[in-house]
Design an enzyme around this catalytic site. Structure first.
Site: not given
Length: 331
Positions: A9, A292
């Site tokens: 991200h 992640d």
């Protein structure tokens, strides 16, 4: 060994700052300066797509990150404003990828409050910017993608041959109030997100697309979900029992539809039992490695991958082969 991580991200602080505090609060996001929020704790890492991110990737042996916007984002904006916001996010991400095209790829950020514009922006991001799909953060105004108004987006993703990554989002207000309120120490927020709630929500998102017949209408559409399948591997047999074709009036079982049209990633979960369940239910060809970042550090994710006792060919599929195939990544 090449390693592709595809739920990784970023966010640009100046763009997040454009979102009104009222819209953030209504959607359930903590204030921008809340010190304990995940976004604030990782703000510096989310904002940086350059030397430091590459250094951490190199230290852990991660070859490629597929980048996606960590909310909040365009889903909080009205239809008249969301398309330009999403377009700017995607253009800026494309510039960052162009500086290191062998290390980064991108999932499009979409203006989901304007579904037709979302479909058009997906096409632009794929055809012009070279993105490999799109990531959707939870519900949009309380609606999942099975709602008929999102049909243009599903159809466009199928026509383009790119996947939609269904990522969790902040639960809608009625869910927050019913399920996660009145817990001490603000634990309701954490329970509602990564502590449990948004994994269940993403599973429901997928199951709604199955049960509403959306995946029958778009049989070539491919979805990706993270966190070892958002609990679906351990529930697939139960779903088939309770939601059998004679009940759903659909031609495929739930489990067959999932195995046909859903891929899952390892993002954020680095223990062996969930992986065993994922492999036993979805099969190796539908499991892809992810970390992640920055919400999970690179090092433990890569250590988990390194510690797997798998045949070399199987480990290569998990580490990069499946991602290269599904996302059509250039080598």
């Amino acid at each position: 060994m090449r390693v592709v991580a595809l739920e990784e991200h970023f966010s640009f602080p100046d763009m997040v700052a454009r979102l009104s505090p009222a819209a953030r609060a209504q959607a359930g996001w903590p204030p921008a300066d809340a010190p304990n929020s995940p976004q604030q704790q990782h703000a510096a890492q989310l904002a940086e797509i350059g030397p430091e991110r590459l250094r951490l990737m190199d230290e852990a042996g991660v070859t490629v990150q597929v980048l996606s916007v960590a909310g909040p984002g365009a889903e909080l904006l009205p239809p008249a404003e969301a398309p330009a916001f999403a377009r700017e996010y995607n253009d800026r991400l494309a510039q960052a990828i162009a500086a290191h095209p062998d290390r980064f790829a991108g999932f499009a950020h979409l203006p989901l409050t304007h579904p037709k514009a979302a479909a058009d922006e997906l096409a632009r991001a794929v055809e012009t910017l070279g993105f490999v799909g799109a990531l959707v953060n939870g519900t949009t105004n309380g609606l999942f993608l099975d709602d008929p108004r999102f049909a243009p987006l599903l159809a466009r993703a199928e026509a383009l041959g790119v996947p939609l990554y269904l990522h969790p989002g902040i639960p809608p207000a009625p869910v927050r109030d019913a399920y996660y309120s009145n817990l001490p120490h603000e634990l309701g927020f954490n329970l509602g997100i990564a502590g449990f709630g948004w994994h269940a929500e993403t599973a429901i998102h997928v199951l709604r697309l199955v049960l509403a017949g959306a995946l029958e209408r778009y049989p070539r559409l491919q979805l990706i979900i993270g966190h070892m399948g958002e609990m679906l591997p351990v529930m697939m047999a139960r779903c088939d029992q309770i939601l059998a074709p004679k009940v759903t009036q659909l031609p495929r079982t739930v489990s067959q539809t999932l195995r046909d049209q859903v891929h899952i990633t390892t993002s954020g979960i680095f223990t062996r039992p969930p992986l065993e369940a994922a492999l036993a239910t979805f099969g190796l060809d539908r499991v892809l490695f992810s970390i992640d970042y920055p919400f999970a550090p690179n090092a433990p994710g890569k250590a988990f991958l390194n510690g797997l006792q798998m045949a070399p060919a199987d480990l290569e599929k998990l580490a990069y082969g499946n991602a290269d195939r599904v996302l059509k990544l250039a080598r």
